[in-house]
Write an enzyme that holds these catalytic residues in place. Structure first.
Site, PDB file in Angstrom:
ATOM      1  N   ASP A  81       0.821  -1.210   0.000  1.00 33.67           N
ATOM      2  CA  ASP A  81       0.000   0.000   0.000  1.00 33.67           C
ATOM      3  C   ASP A  81       0.859   1.267   0.000  1.00 33.67           C
ATOM      4  OD1 ASP A  81      -2.020  -1.825   0.272  1.00 33.67           O
ATOM      5  OD2 ASP A  81      -2.883  -0.939   2.083  1.00 33.67           O
ATOM      6  N   ASP A  82       0.193   2.385  -0.313  1.00 35.60           N
ATOM      7  CA  ASP A  82       0.675   3.759  -0.079  1.00 35.60           C
ATOM      8  C   ASP A  82       1.753   4.248  -1.032  1.00 35.60           C
ATOM      9  OD1 ASP A  82      -1.103   3.716   1.981  1.00 35.60           O
ATOM     10  OD2 ASP A  82       0.391   3.759   3.589  1.00 35.60           O
ATOM     11  N   HIS A  84       3.594  -2.259   3.025  1.00 31.66           N
ATOM     12  CA  HIS A  84       3.547  -0.902   2.488  1.00 31.66           C
ATOM     13  C   HIS A  84       4.786  -0.644   1.644  1.00 31.66           C
ATOM     14  CE1 HIS A  84       0.699  -0.852   5.809  1.00 31.66           C
ATOM     15  NE2 HIS A  84       0.111   0.169   5.209  1.00 31.66           N
ATOM     16  N   HIS A 122      -5.658   9.049   0.484  1.00 27.77           N
ATOM     17  CA  HIS A 122      -5.771   8.241   1.715  1.00 27.77           C
ATOM     18  C   HIS A 122      -6.780   8.798   2.722  1.00 27.77           C
ATOM     19  CE1 HIS A 122      -4.403   5.314   4.754  1.00 27.77           C
ATOM     20  NE2 HIS A 122      -3.803   4.696   3.730  1.00 27.77           N
TER      21      HIS A 122
END
Length: 487
Positions: A294-295, A436, A349
């Site tokens: 993620d991210d 992440h 987000h």
């Protein structure tokens, strides 16, 4: 933001400006950073040493903060052509600064900011034919804080060297040239002793007749040279590719030739159980697990993760946030090129459970625009914090995916702790592991995790492949694939 000397020089589109370029380079040589960048850039420029057949090579180097440049370009002493070349380079510099200014501003806002450096390096090939068609092919590489942020990418420009008029494929070819180029390219790469074993991603689509690859070319008296970016169809170690096809292959396709019927390209059938995009064979009866990140994307951590996946011929799923996709589009391109799945993690987000339907729709539109500019389409959606509800399901037009193993990498930032969480999950068959893509420690853990899982007999698959092959289901938009699903 003040333009640096590079842009100031590029604003001048005359031979006087070109002379100023050379003078400035000589003056800047005294600067140690500029000298270091000059040395570094030599390897890039040497790549083009034997393919510069038109114009006199000039070099501009400037190592300023936050943006540095090492650029080599041809000077033809034809005012119209030199003006076009300078305008082209200025456009590239503007695009580079626009893309990375936001990242520099974010660095400056940190409590303990580190120095931000962005470097643009450009080299070139050049050719001239007997009928005075000139070709200039620029190879561009961007680096940020010392790390590559995108693959080396080609762009080509053709001119009538007599008049200075810019030329396109339509000024030279009939449309049939694309079919001939595609047929030759597919045969060449598939049969190549080295390349044939390393092709990845949906290379057949990239080499299809309608591909943009066949709009990027240079002409010589003996051949047509097509350019393929680094990571497009081959591992990074293969670099940016020049594909030189003999002119005779295009007989009948030049506008000056009698027209011929183009050949039909027949694609070989895919073996059963083979994914169309990657050529990997997935056995539904063997254990499989999906790694997800993620991210991102991050030019450092994500690229380090991709290096591991490329090394072990593995794939993962990257749930990227839109604003970072806009900053680092070519990291996303590399994710897709390696056969990984690319999904959306929203634009910036926000907690989607707290958003209205219209706010969710606006976010979807914004994030889709960012992915579209990167040339990648997200296939699934991971809601920030894993939070979803009926409003999210009704307004996100993608399958909604969470996870079943949380490594807590965001919390511990420790390699051993990440591996411990994975091992504690026991049997990983059918599970989705959350990590992440923005932490160096996660990249370091990935370097240990991937070979460990493969040694244990797990097939590393994407989330969509896991749903398809493990659960015999085609992922559905609006459906939540959560913790219980992946147990």
């Amino acid at each position: 933001m003040k333009k640096n000397r590079f842009l100031a020089a590029f604003t001048a589109c005359t031979l006087l400006a070109l002379t100023a370029f050379g003078s400035f380079t000589e003056a800047a040589a005294a600067d140690s950073r500029t000298a270091a960048l000059t040395t570094q850039a030599e390897s890039y420029f040497n790549f083009h040493k034997d393919t510069q057949h038109w114009g006199e090579a000039k070099t501009y180097v400037s190592a300023k903060e936050p943006f540095s440049y090492a650029v080599q370009y041809p000077v033809t002493n034809q005012a119209a052509l030199d003006e076009q070349i300078i305008k082209t380079l200025k456009t590239k510099a503007d695009a580079f600064e626009t893309a990375y200014t936001k990242a520099a501003e974010e660095k400056a806002e940190e409590k303990t900011p580190s120095k931000y450096t962005g470097t643009l390096i450009i080299g070139y090939d050049s050719y001239i034919t007997k009928d005075n068609i000139a070709s200039v092919s620029f190879l561009e590489t961007r680096k940020i804080d010392g790390a590559y942020t995108e693959p080396a990418s080609w762009s080509t420009y053709l001119f009538d060297a007599t008049t200075g008029k810019a030329l396109t494929a339509a000024d030279i070819f009939r449309d049939s040239y694309r079919q001939k180029a595609s047929a030759y390219a597919l045969d060449y790469f598939q049969k190549h002793e080295t390349y044939g074993k390393q092709l990845f991603g949906n290379y057949k689509a990239l080499l299809a007749p309608e591909s943009d690859v066949f709009s990027t070319f240079a002409l010589t008296d003996d051949s047509v040279i097509f350019y393929i970016d680094k990571y497009e169809i081959l591992p990074g170690k293969c670099g940016a590719i020049r594909l030189e096809i003999p002119r005779e292959v295009f007989k009948g396709s030049f506008l000056t030739d009698p027209e011929e019927v183009p050949p039909v390209v027949e694609e070989p059938a895919q073996p059963e159980g083979t994914t169309e995009e990657t050529g990997r064979v997935i056995d539904p009866n063997k254990p499989m697990v999906a790694l997800t990140y993620d991210d991102g994307p991050s030019p450092t951590a994500t690229n380090a993760i991709l290096d591991v996946l490329e090394k072990y011929n593995a794939v993962a799923t990257f749930y990227d946030v839109g604003y970072r996709v806009a900053q680092y589009p070519d990291v996303v391109k590399r994710e897709a090129a390696l056969g990984c799945e690319v999904g959306s993690h929203s634009y910036d987000h926000k907690d989607f459970k707290k958003l209205s339907a219209s706010q969710i729709q606006a976010d979807v539109k914004q994030v889709n625009a960012a992915f579209a500019k990167a040339g990648v389409k997200p296939t699934s959606f991971r809601p920030p914090y894993g939070n979803t509800n009926a409003t999210v399901q009704a307004n996100v037009p993608l399958p909604i995916v969470t996870w079943s193993v949380d490594t807590l990498d965001w919390k511990t930032r420790n390699v051993d702790s990440i591996l411990k969480e994975v091992k504690a999950a026991g049997n990983l068959d059918g599970k989705v592991i959350l990590m992440h893509g923005i932490y160096d420690t996660t990249a370091q853990a990935t370097a240990k995790l991937v070979p460990m899982l493969q040694e244990q007999g797990y097939q590393l698959v994407t989330v969509s492949e896991l749903i398809q092959y493990k659960h015999n289901e085609t992922p559905k938009a609006g459906k939540v694939y959560g913790y219980s699903y992946f147990q």
